[in-house]
Design an enzyme around this catalytic site. Structure first.
Site, PDB file in Angstrom:
ATOM      1  N   ASP A 290     -12.856   1.138  -3.343  1.00 39.97           N
ATOM      2  CA  ASP A 290     -12.264  -0.193  -3.193  1.00 39.97           C
ATOM      3  C   ASP A 290     -12.001  -0.750  -4.587  1.00 39.97           C
ATOM      4  O   ASP A 290     -12.946  -1.103  -5.308  1.00 39.97           O
ATOM      5  CB  ASP A 290     -13.199  -1.137  -2.429  1.00 39.97           C
ATOM      6  CG  ASP A 290     -13.334  -0.796  -0.953  1.00 39.97           C
ATOM      7  OD1 ASP A 290     -12.982   0.331  -0.561  1.00 39.97           O
ATOM      8  OD2 ASP A 290     -13.815  -1.657  -0.195  1.00 39.97           O
TER       9      ASP A 290
ATOM     10  N   LYS B 144      -7.043  -4.927   1.161  1.00 40.65           N
ATOM     11  CA  LYS B 144      -8.303  -5.612   1.469  1.00 40.65           C
ATOM     12  C   LYS B 144      -8.215  -7.045   0.986  1.00 40.65           C
ATOM     13  O   LYS B 144      -7.750  -7.308  -0.124  1.00 40.65           O
ATOM     14  CB  LYS B 144      -9.463  -4.869   0.801  1.00 40.65           C
ATOM     15  CG  LYS B 144     -10.830  -5.511   0.962  1.00 40.65           C
ATOM     16  CD  LYS B 144     -11.899  -4.655   0.284  1.00 40.65           C
ATOM     17  CE  LYS B 144     -13.249  -5.342   0.234  1.00 40.65           C
ATOM     18  NZ  LYS B 144     -14.272  -4.526  -0.470  1.00 40.65           N
TER      19      LYS B 144
ATOM     20  N   LYS C  20      -8.265  -4.275   5.595  1.00 42.87           N
ATOM     21  CA  LYS C  20      -9.710  -4.525   5.592  1.00 42.87           C
ATOM     22  C   LYS C  20      -9.960  -5.998   5.321  1.00 42.87           C
ATOM     23  O   LYS C  20      -9.470  -6.548   4.339  1.00 42.87           O
ATOM     24  CB  LYS C  20     -10.415  -3.668   4.542  1.00 42.87           C
ATOM     25  CG  LYS C  20     -11.920  -3.946   4.440  1.00 42.87           C
ATOM     26  CD  LYS C  20     -12.601  -3.028   3.436  1.00 42.87           C
ATOM     27  CE  LYS C  20     -14.066  -3.413   3.228  1.00 42.87           C
ATOM     28  NZ  LYS C  20     -14.757  -2.532   2.242  1.00 42.87           N
TER      29      LYS C  20
END
Length: 221
Positions: A91, A153, A182
């Site tokens: 991430d 995300k 996400k």
């Protein structure tokens, strides 16, 4: 949606700077028992987790975290080291200053460089929605799609706000069909989890999912 189905979409997360090895072990044990998608932990713990748990857990870690202003070469080196140590999912935080300055080509190139480094492993791109206008969020959807990342995300969980349903819907509507969403930060109830999934989130980043499930049913699920 069953609790098992929801937990299968959870990155069980512990990124607090004061997290100890005992805390990390608890995250791992819970993830194994409740079958979460991954654990999301600081990169400094990857090697110890892999040594202690082997393939029992899928490890996600963070790169350029939490502010995103490291240079691209440093983020690439971080990602390569994380994979070498045993992570499977990365991430990364974008350079938010570049996004705010309209340098979306630079953002795209950095994401592309990270995806090249990550290869077949999963790359999630944190855009930190709390600092962005709607137009900037849409542009970043295009950056993530063009650069070939796997997820967009919402948040680090360290910004001024976390995920909200409107942002998840906006991201889902503007990324390419191969890009997943996400939601992270501020997920505090089972109802929140269901709402974010129904809004289009394919993965949830939260430290509280298992605690919430345990509270609902102390026998497990």
């Amino acid at each position: 949606m069953s609790n098992e189905e929801m937990l299968a979409k959870v990155d069980h997360t512990l990124l607090k700077p004061y997290a100890t090895w005992a805390d990390i072990r608890q995250i791992c044990e819970d993830a194994i028992a409740y079958h979460t998608a991954t654990i999301c932990i600081p990169p400094s713990y990857i090697g110890r987790i892999r040594e202690a748990y082997g393939d029992q857990v899928t490890i996600c870690t963070v790169i350029g975290f939490p502010l995103g202003y490291q240079v691209t070469e440093v983020k690439v080196a971080e990602a390569k080291k994380a994979l070498e140590d045993g992570a499977s999912e990365i991430d990364m935080v974008i350079n938010i200053g570049d996004a705010k300055g309209g340098r979306f080509d630079a953002v795209t190139e950095e994401i592309r460089a990270l995806k090249k480094a990550v290869g077949d492993h999963v790359l999630k791109v944190i855009i930190e929605t709390c600092y962005l206008t709607e137009e900037e969020k849409i542009e970043l959807c295009h950056c993530v799609t063009e650069a070939g990342a796997d997820f967009i995300k919402t948040s680090t969980g360290f910004g001024s706000a976390g995920a909200n349903l409107e942002d998840v819907k906006l991201l889902r509507a503007n990324v390419g069909p191969q890009v997943k969403v996400k939601a992270a930060g501020g997920i505090r109830s089972i109802a929140d989890m269901e709402d974010f999934i129904n809004a289009g989130a394919d993965r949830l980043g939260t430290s509280s999912a298992i605690q919430l499930i345990k509270g609902e049913n102390s026998s497990g699920y």
